[in-house]
Enzyme design. Structure first.
Site, PDB file in Angstrom:
ATOM      1  N   TYR A 175     -18.074  16.392 -11.940  1.00  0.00           N
ATOM      2  CA  TYR A 175     -18.715  15.371 -12.771  1.00  0.00           C
ATOM      3  C   TYR A 175     -17.654  14.452 -13.337  1.00  0.00           C
ATOM      4  CZ  TYR A 175     -23.674  15.169 -13.441  1.00  0.00           C
ATOM      5  OH  TYR A 175     -24.991  14.884 -13.268  1.00  0.00           O
ATOM      6  N   GLU A 183     -18.482  11.109 -15.079  1.00  0.00           N
ATOM      7  CA  GLU A 183     -19.114   9.919 -15.679  1.00  0.00           C
ATOM      8  C   GLU A 183     -18.065   9.096 -16.403  1.00  0.00           C
ATOM      9  OE1 GLU A 183     -22.288  11.362 -18.116  1.00  0.00           O
ATOM     10  OE2 GLU A 183     -23.669  11.549 -16.433  1.00  0.00           O
ATOM     11  N   ASP A 227     -23.765 -11.145  -1.026  1.00  0.00           N
ATOM     12  CA  ASP A 227     -23.966  -9.782  -0.536  1.00  0.00           C
ATOM     13  C   ASP A 227     -23.429  -9.733   0.891  1.00  0.00           C
ATOM     14  OD1 ASP A 227     -24.881  -7.438   0.544  1.00  0.00           O
ATOM     15  OD2 ASP A 227     -26.915  -7.607  -0.261  1.00  0.00           O
ATOM     16  N   THR A 270     -22.011  -2.951   1.330  1.00  0.00           N
ATOM     17  CA  THR A 270     -22.091  -1.547   1.709  1.00  0.00           C
ATOM     18  C   THR A 270     -20.722  -1.184   2.271  1.00  0.00           C
ATOM     19  OG1 THR A 270     -22.817  -2.135   3.924  1.00  0.00           O
ATOM     20  CG2 THR A 270     -24.545  -1.609   2.335  1.00  0.00           C
ATOM     21  N   LYS A 326     -21.299  -0.178   7.147  1.00  0.00           N
ATOM     22  CA  LYS A 326     -21.718  -1.009   8.290  1.00  0.00           C
ATOM     23  C   LYS A 326     -20.466  -1.444   9.054  1.00  0.00           C
ATOM     24  CE  LYS A 326     -26.041  -2.069   5.977  1.00  0.00           C
ATOM     25  NZ  LYS A 326     -26.894  -3.076   5.311  1.00  0.00           N
ATOM     26  N   ARG A 331     -21.254   6.243   3.884  1.00  0.00           N
ATOM     27  CA  ARG A 331     -22.427   5.529   3.369  1.00  0.00           C
ATOM     28  C   ARG A 331     -22.260   5.293   1.865  1.00  0.00           C
ATOM     29  NH1 ARG A 331     -26.964   4.239   5.498  1.00  0.00           N
ATOM     30  NH2 ARG A 331     -26.117   5.163   7.379  1.00  0.00           N
TER      31      ARG A 331
HETATM   32  C1  LIG Z   1     -27.801  -2.971   4.348  1.00  0.00           C
HETATM   33  C2  LIG Z   1     -27.912  -3.993   3.275  1.00  0.00           C
HETATM   34  C3  LIG Z   1     -27.979  -3.662   1.929  1.00  0.00           C
HETATM   35  C4  LIG Z   1     -28.214  -2.305   1.360  1.00  0.00           C
HETATM   36  O1  LIG Z   1     -27.834  -1.229   1.819  1.00  0.00           O
HETATM   37  P1  LIG Z   1     -28.282   0.251   1.399  1.00  0.00           P
HETATM   38  O2  LIG Z   1     -26.963   0.924   1.322  1.00  0.00           O
HETATM   39  O3  LIG Z   1     -29.157   0.676   2.498  1.00  0.00           O
HETATM   40  O4  LIG Z   1     -28.963   0.186   0.082  1.00  0.00           O
HETATM   41  C5  LIG Z   1     -27.951  -4.673   0.992  1.00  0.00           C
HETATM   42  N1  LIG Z   1     -27.873  -5.942   1.368  1.00  0.00           N
HETATM   43  C6  LIG Z   1     -27.833  -6.307   2.645  1.00  0.00           C
HETATM   44  C7  LIG Z   1     -27.752  -7.761   2.984  1.00  0.00           C
HETATM   45  C8  LIG Z   1     -27.875  -5.352   3.649  1.00  0.00           C
HETATM   46  O5  LIG Z   1     -27.876  -5.722   4.930  1.00  0.00           O
END
Ligand SMILES: *Cc1c(COP(=O)(O)O)cnc(C)c1O
Length: 417
Positions: free
Chosen positions: A52, A54, A198, A224, A227, A233
């Protein structure tokens, strides 16, 4: 490899083994997926999961945090270096949580957000009515131009002037072109809005400097880590120093409890690998593979949305082939090729059916596939879709696909037992 698990829980063990076999024997074309290095996966499975922590390094609510502090500091330093950012928060559990924290940091319920329409390539966390973003905030959506199928910045500017958003969101899940962040910055400045980029999908390309760096333009950048970035993840937030406190408070205690220190350690390992020159080479190969893939599909008379791609993904409009996205994805899964159905801009079909599929090259590039391999994949896809109602031919194609993909072994380090 999984001796203890096999003893403690044979049922889950067997599912994991089947999933590993699936990953090894399928051609993975889902644009948001990748294969994390074994070192990253090993780090996820460490005793750090027990801790933990926090709070933030040197300011925790629990004792015993000195070593997880080291790990979080390494992760933050590396990701700041990777993207040239002033401040980093590596605690968000996912991309959605990263977006939630930024919105929580700068918006009040009911404030207006200008973001990309899901139907044109946006993401659920950018304002879908069932998502927190669509429930808490007043969402105004921008789309793409009907003729070019690319972002129409003049239209975005008009919408911004009309609706005066407090936050403008750039970034998408299914947009194959480079986004003009400079223009977004100008629009945001014109109406006094914050800019959030994003980069969940294209963060790896940014790290490799083959995509403009949103940190040069936006107050906030979310991503993220699993990807194109090819880590575990998870999510992350980058921001300017003056927003550091606000962002950190919005993550914890604003929207999350204890951080996943094992995942943060794995993020640190992933960022370390992304700082190496080989990573930039890998990202360049993803994009050249993707351009070649789109061009080869186009030669077989598949219409590519916006005429091509600048990135790791492209969209195929299947209407001329008289097959829906839903059916195409199912047929391809039968021959061990994994894609997802996707809306195309101004799609006449509902999202559950869709007229297109999205294809991405991060995962196959990790497996070492190059142009001649892609030519063979394009042949498999075309053959399968052309013979979609012939189970015999589909079975033959599946056998060929398995033979082909095994030329590119995955996770040799993980032994079958
Ligand atoms: C994949 C994605 C996310 C979110 O990803 P998670 O980890 O699945 O919540 C946010 N924004 C965009 C543009 C994405 O392609």
């Amino acid at each position: 490899m999984f001796e203890e698990l096999k003893k403690d829980d044979n049922l889950v063990y067997k599912s994991i083994k089947r999933e590993l076999k699936r990953q090894r024997e399928q051609i993975e074309l889902i644009a948001s997926e990748n294969f994390a290095p074994v070192s990253v996966m090993q780090t996820c499975a460490t005793p750090l999961t027990n801790k933990y922590a926090e709070g933030y390094p040197k300011a925790r609510w629990y004792g015993g945090c000195s070593y997880v502090d080291e790990v979080e500091d390494i992760a933050r330093d590396r990701v700041k270096k990777l993207f040239g950012a002033e401040h980093a928060n590596v605690q968000p559990h996912s991309g959605t949580q990263a977006n939630m924290a930024v919105m929580m940091a700068v918006l009040k319920p009911g404030d207006t957000v200008l973001s990309m329409d899901l139907a044109c390539g946006g993401h659920l966390s950018h304002g879908h009515p069932l998502n927190f973003s669509g429930k808490f905030y007043n969402i105004v959506a921008y789309g793409v131009n009907k003729d070019t199928e690319c972002l129409d910045y003049d239209e975005i500017e008009e919408l911004a002037i009309e609706h005066k958003p407090k936050l403008i969101l750039a970034g998408a899940s299914a947009y194959p072109r480079i986004i003009d962040f400079r223009r977004f910055r100008e629009i945001a400045d014109k109406v006094g809005a914050y800019l959030l980029v994003d980069m969940a999908h294209f963060a790896g390309l940014v790290a490799a400097k083959i995509y403009p760096n949103p940190c040069d333009y936006a107050e906030f950048v979310t991503s993220t880590t699993h990807k194109t970035l090819r880590g575990p993840r998870g999510g992350l937030i980058l921001c300017r120093k003056d927003f550091a406190r606000k962002i950190d408070t919005a993550v914890f205690p604003g929207t999350q409890g204890g951080p996943f220190m094992h995942i943060i350690a794995a993020k640190a390992v992933g960022f370390g690998l992304a700082l190496k020159p080989e990573f930039a080479q890998y990202q360049k190969k993803i994009v050249s593979n993707c351009k070649h893939f789109a061009a080869s599909m186009s030669e077989k008379k598949y219409r590519i949305v916006s005429g091509g791609t600048d990135t790791h993904l492209f969209l195929v409009d299947l209407r001329s082939k008289d097959i829906t996205g839903k059916k195409a994805a199912l047929v391809l899964e039968e021959v061990n090729i994994t894609v997802n159905k996707n809306l195309i801009p101004f799609d006449p079909k509902p999202p559950v059916v869709a007229s297109g599929i999205r294809i991405g090259t991060p995962a196959i590039t990790t497996r070492g596939i190059e142009k001649d391999g892609i030519n063979r994949i394009v042949d498999f896809i075309d053959e399968a879709l052309s013979n979609r109602d012939d189970p015999g031919i589909l079975r033959e194609i599946k056998t060929k696909v398995i033979g082909f993909i095994q030329e590119y072994p995955l996770y040799l380090e993980i032994k079958d037992d």
